[in-house]
Write a protein that holds these residues in place. Structure first.
Motif, PDB file in Angstrom:
ATOM      1  N   ILE A   1       1.438   6.763  -7.163  1.00 41.60           N
ATOM      2  CA  ILE A   1       0.559   7.270  -7.614  1.00 41.60           C
ATOM      3  C   ILE A   1       0.532   8.843  -7.376  1.00 41.60           C
ATOM      4  N   GLU A   2       1.228   9.184  -6.167  1.00 41.89           N
ATOM      5  CA  GLU A   2       1.229  10.485  -5.709  1.00 41.89           C
ATOM      6  C   GLU A   2       2.447  11.019  -5.858  1.00 41.89           C
ATOM      7  N   ASN A   3       3.585  10.260  -6.771  1.00 42.20           N
ATOM      8  CA  ASN A   3       4.845  10.767  -7.083  1.00 42.20           C
ATOM      9  C   ASN A   3       5.441  11.299  -5.736  1.00 42.20           C
ATOM     10  N   ASP A   4       5.336  10.481  -4.348  1.00 41.37           N
ATOM     11  CA  ASP A   4       5.918  11.068  -3.332  1.00 41.37           C
ATOM     12  C   ASP A   4       7.370  10.884  -3.298  1.00 41.37           C
ATOM     13  N   PRO A   5       7.904  12.018  -2.752  1.00 45.39           N
ATOM     14  CA  PRO A   5       9.684  11.965  -2.363  1.00 45.39           C
ATOM     15  C   PRO A   5      10.008  10.595  -1.684  1.00 45.39           C
ATOM     16  N   CYS A   6       9.340   9.861  -1.161  1.00 46.65           N
ATOM     17  CA  CYS A   6       9.739   8.643  -0.292  1.00 46.65           C
ATOM     18  C   CYS A   6      10.044   7.517  -1.433  1.00 46.65           C
ATOM     19  N   LEU A   7       9.290   7.504  -2.465  1.00 49.35           N
ATOM     20  CA  LEU A   7       9.275   6.536  -3.254  1.00 49.35           C
ATOM     21  C   LEU A   7      10.557   5.767  -3.594  1.00 49.35           C
ATOM     22  N   PRO A   8      11.681   6.319  -3.575  1.00 42.04           N
ATOM     23  CA  PRO A   8      12.805   5.766  -3.766  1.00 42.04           C
ATOM     24  C   PRO A   8      13.229   4.717  -2.457  1.00 42.04           C
ATOM     25  N   GLU A   9      12.911   5.114  -1.032  1.00 43.20           N
ATOM     26  CA  GLU A   9      12.917   4.381  -0.052  1.00 43.20           C
ATOM     27  C   GLU A   9      11.868   3.267   0.029  1.00 43.20           C
TER      28      GLU A   9
ATOM     29  N   ARG B   1       0.772  -1.222   0.028  1.00 41.77           N
ATOM     30  CA  ARG B   1       0.009   0.058   0.117  1.00 41.77           C
ATOM     31  C   ARG B   1       0.868   1.244   0.042  1.00 41.77           C
ATOM     32  N   ARG B   2       1.787   1.387   0.814  1.00 40.71           N
ATOM     33  CA  ARG B   2       2.888   2.308   0.909  1.00 40.71           C
ATOM     34  C   ARG B   2       3.582   2.588  -0.508  1.00 40.71           C
ATOM     35  N   TYR B   3       3.653   1.170  -1.053  1.00 41.78           N
ATOM     36  CA  TYR B   3       4.312   1.607  -2.514  1.00 41.78           C
ATOM     37  C   TYR B   3       3.375   2.007  -3.448  1.00 41.78           C
ATOM     38  N   ALA B   4       2.067   1.619  -3.351  1.00 43.57           N
ATOM     39  CA  ALA B   4       1.094   2.247  -4.546  1.00 43.57           C
ATOM     40  C   ALA B   4       0.957   3.561  -4.408  1.00 43.57           C
ATOM     41  N   ARG B   5       0.724   4.047  -3.011  1.00 41.03           N
ATOM     42  CA  ARG B   5       0.677   5.480  -2.530  1.00 41.03           C
ATOM     43  C   ARG B   5       1.805   6.268  -2.928  1.00 41.03           C
ATOM     44  N   ALA B   6       2.837   5.795  -2.869  1.00 37.01           N
ATOM     45  CA  ALA B   6       4.006   6.651  -3.226  1.00 37.01           C
ATOM     46  C   ALA B   6       4.078   6.722  -4.932  1.00 37.01           C
TER      47      ALA B   6
ATOM     48  N   LEU C   1      10.639   1.913  -2.687  1.00 38.01           N
ATOM     49  CA  LEU C   1      10.783   1.049  -3.785  1.00 38.01           C
ATOM     50  C   LEU C   1      12.083   0.043  -3.292  1.00 38.01           C
ATOM     51  N   GLU C   2      13.200   0.573  -2.513  1.00 41.41           N
ATOM     52  CA  GLU C   2      14.081  -0.142  -2.131  1.00 41.41           C
ATOM     53  C   GLU C   2      13.465  -1.269  -1.124  1.00 41.41           C
ATOM     54  N   ALA C   3      12.905  -0.825  -0.246  1.00 41.45           N
ATOM     55  CA  ALA C   3      12.087  -1.726   0.768  1.00 41.45           C
ATOM     56  C   ALA C   3      11.436  -2.954  -0.184  1.00 41.45           C
ATOM     57  N   CYS C   4      10.657  -2.585  -1.195  1.00 40.05           N
ATOM     58  CA  CYS C   4       9.969  -3.575  -2.090  1.00 40.05           C
ATOM     59  C   CYS C   4      11.000  -4.663  -2.553  1.00 40.05           C
ATOM     60  N   GLU C   5      12.039  -4.126  -3.263  1.00 45.60           N
ATOM     61  CA  GLU C   5      12.877  -4.694  -3.716  1.00 45.60           C
ATOM     62  C   GLU C   5      13.614  -5.679  -2.977  1.00 45.60           C
ATOM     63  N   ARG C   6      14.017  -5.198  -1.518  1.00 41.69           N
ATOM     64  CA  ARG C   6      14.686  -6.026  -1.008  1.00 41.69           C
ATOM     65  C   ARG C   6      13.931  -7.144  -0.435  1.00 41.69           C
ATOM     66  N   ARG C   7      12.695  -6.922  -0.365  1.00 42.49           N
ATOM     67  CA  ARG C   7      11.749  -8.009   0.149  1.00 42.49           C
ATOM     68  C   ARG C   7      11.225  -8.963  -1.098  1.00 42.49           C
ATOM     69  N   TRP C   8      10.892  -8.660  -2.340  1.00 47.67           N
ATOM     70  CA  TRP C   8      10.250  -9.272  -3.478  1.00 47.67           C
ATOM     71  C   TRP C   8      11.110  -9.240  -4.553  1.00 47.67           C
ATOM     72  N   GLY C   9      12.545  -8.603  -4.707  1.00 44.42           N
ATOM     73  CA  GLY C   9      13.169  -8.604  -6.001  1.00 44.42           C
ATOM     74  C   GLY C   9      12.416  -7.549  -6.965  1.00 44.42           C
ATOM     75  N   ARG C  10      13.268  -7.413  -7.841  1.00 45.70           N
ATOM     76  CA  ARG C  10      13.090  -6.389  -9.041  1.00 45.70           C
ATOM     77  C   ARG C  10      11.646  -6.897  -9.675  1.00 45.70           C
ATOM     78  N   ARG C  11      11.705  -8.262  -9.766  1.00 41.69           N
ATOM     79  CA  ARG C  11      10.468  -8.873 -10.600  1.00 41.69           C
ATOM     80  C   ARG C  11       9.264  -8.715  -9.673  1.00 41.69           C
ATOM     81  N   GLY C  12       9.232  -8.788  -8.301  1.00 41.48           N
ATOM     82  CA  GLY C  12       8.038  -8.596  -7.720  1.00 41.48           C
ATOM     83  C   GLY C  12       7.693  -7.089  -7.739  1.00 41.48           C
TER      84      GLY C  12
END
Length: 189
Positions: free
Chosen positions: A116-124, A109-114, A126-137
Motif C-alpha cells: 500500500i505504501e510502496n515501501d522500499p522494503c517490499l522486495p524483502e 500485515r507487513r506485506y500489505a503495508r509495504a 515479498l521474498e519472506a512471504c514467497e519463502r513461507r507461502w510460495g508465489r501462489r500464496g
C-alpha cells in the motif's frame, strides 16, 4: 430483473454483517450488468490462492484499516471472526505492535503495508512471504490487500464517505499525529 436479484443478495449481506450496502444497491440501480461484474470482482478478491486464512484476513484488515473506513474495517473483522480467526489475534494485529500478533498475521500485515505504501522494503517482505507461502500464496495476499482497499474507496468515490465512519482522520484532527500510533500516523486520508 438482474438488479432486483442483486439487491436481494445485497440485502442479505447487509443483514448478515450489519453493513450498510446502500451504495451497492445504487450501483445495481444504475447499471445491473456493472453490478454483476462487481460481484465477479468480489469473487476474485475473496479467493485466498492457498494462503492461510490468518494471513489472508490480516492483509484484508490492514487494507481496510489503511483506507480509513470504520464500517469496512468492522466488516473485514466480522468476516475474519466468521472464518474462525481468534478475536485476540485480530486485536493483537490492530492494537499495539504487530509483533504481538501471530507470526503469519504479522508478516501478512507487513506485506500489505509495504504494498500500500510502496515501501522500499517490499522486495524483502515479498521474498519472506514467497519463502513461507510460495508465489501462489503471495497472489492471495495481493488479493486480500486489494479487497481491503477496494470497497472503502469505491464507496467514498460514490459519495458514501459519510457511511465510512472514518477512524484515523478524526483522531488526527482531535489529537494531532502524536495521538495515533506510529504505524497509522503516516497515512493520508
Amino acid at each position: 430483473m438482474i438488479a432486483a436479484l442483486l439487491k436481494r443478495q445485497f440485502a442479505k449481506f447487509q443483514r448478515r454483517y450489519k453493513y450498510d450496502a446502500a451504495y451497492l444497491c445504487e450501483i445495481a440501480d444504475l447499471d445491473a450488468i456493472g453490478a454483476l461484474k462487481l460481484g465477479l470482482a468480489t469473487g476474485f478478491t475473496g479467493h485466498r490462492f492457498g494462503v492461510p486464512k490468518e494471513a489472508y484476513f490480516a492483509a484484508k484488515i490492514t487494507g481496510a484499516e489503511w483506507a480509513d473506513c470504520g464500517s469496512c474495517l468492522n466488516l473485514a473483522i466480522a468476516m475474519a471472526v466468521e472464518a474462525d480467526i481468534p478475536r485476540e489475534s485480530i486485536a493483537a494485529l490492530l492494537v499495539g505492535p504487530a509483533a504481538n500478533a501471530p507470526e503469519a498475521m504479522a508478516l501478512a500485515r507487513r506485506y500489505a503495508r509495504a504494498v500500500i505504501e510502496n515501501d522500499p522494503c517490499l522486495p524483502e517482505v515479498l521474498e519472506a512471504c514467497e519463502r513461507r507461502w510460495g508465489r501462489r500464496g503471495v497472489a492471495g495476499l495481493a488479493s486480500a490487500t486489494v479487497s481491503g482497499l477496494f470497497f472503502p474507496l469505491l464507496k467514498r468515490g460514490l459519495g458514501y464517505g459519510n457511511a465510512c465512519e472514518p477512524i484515523y482522520r478524526e483522531l488526527r484532527s482531535r489529537m494531532g499525529d502524536a495521538g495515533v500510533d506510529a504505524g497509522t500516523s503516516e497515512r493520508t486520508s
